[in-house]
Design an enzyme around this catalytic site. Sequence first.
Site: not given
Ligand SMILES: *Cc1c(COP(=O)(O)O)cnc(C)c1O
Length: 378
Positions: A36, A132, A260, A308
């Site tokens: 992801k 969640r 800044y 930035m």
């Molecule tokens: C991001 C995620 C993972 C992977 O988690 P890591 O700690 O990065 O290995 C696994 N399952 C879900 C549902 C996630 O959102």
Amino acid sequence: MSGPVVSELLVHDDAVRANTAFFADRTGGHLMAVLKADAFGHGDVARSVVEAGARSIGVTSIAEALAVRADGIDVPVLSWLNPVDADFAAAVGADVDLAVGDPALLAAVARAARSIGRRARVHLHVDVGMARDGCPPDDWAALCALAREFEGVGDVRVVGVMGHLSSADRPGDPQNTRERLVFAAALRTARRRALTPAVAHLAATAGTLTGVGSGYGLHRIGAGLFGIDPSGTTTLRPALTLRTRVVAARRVRAGTGVGYGHAFRTTRTTNLALLPLGYGDGLPRAASGRAEVQLAGRRRPVVGRFSMDMLVVDTGDDAVADGSVATVFGPGQDGEPTVADWAGWASTIPHEIVTTIGSRVARVHRTAGPATDAGGTP
Ligand SMILES: *Cc1c(COP(=O)(O)O)cnc(C)c1O
């Protein structure tokens, strides 16, 4: 390397492969590579992780899953975070598995599958204790019953059950025991509702390395593939080097205010070097006053507030030539700062550092060793 590239993010594919092979071994081959967020900022590594032993790939959105398919990767791909009006037909049509944690979403997936004459492969997702994503345990039996109905009419097939631990990086926390019990109960409920998921999966990186998520048929590993161990138990290989080049340098007198608000003021005559990277490229402004980079052979403090687009580095008595290479972070074996150092300076976690490097920085995949070439030309 040649050309006009100023800043680049070297992705050490060999490190990703080595970490993947480690987790493939540790999980007995039951490894889902979580790619992801652009593979945690590492870009196109799907083929590398499959070649190194990942059996399947996990992502959040359908768009991410379809991108994996567009790369010609044909292992199972699971997408677990989608709104109810997502393009489930496109996902099912591309053989993308879908995680589902609520009845409306399940109905939408079933409808989409029916519309194209296919059966959706579904992983039911139970919330074991994060409040969640996933189905609240109180609603789980009803979700299972509904899934069974859709199985009966041929719209879906429940191939998996998944959960995600809240506290796996603290193996001694009793919350892990509570969440494991919720997951085990959810699996029993699914079976009582006549579901026959081929696989259950609870552990991510921390839960795998500490063992608190073990005992099930699949491990979803993200951070670990990229050298990040939230549990602090294992040495993995960092897989990124961020380099840039000095675009200007000047000598200044004692008492010179820098950047800044003049948050930094020189206390002696010194040399300043300007780097063309800033918080707009993902370097956290919260690290102002703490961060360092590797430049002209050693660590140098970044001074003043991050802008930035720019950082100013104090190189002391050393006048650094324009075009010199600065290593912002790397694996660390040449003394350069690491992603973990940056996370500490910004009071965050390494995951946030690697996933926020911006699109102005070119990704360059390297298959050779993680040389940082400090002092070389990018
Ligand atoms: C991001 C995620 C993972 C992977 O988690 P890591 O700690 O990065 O290995 C696994 N399952 C879900 C549902 C996630 O959102």
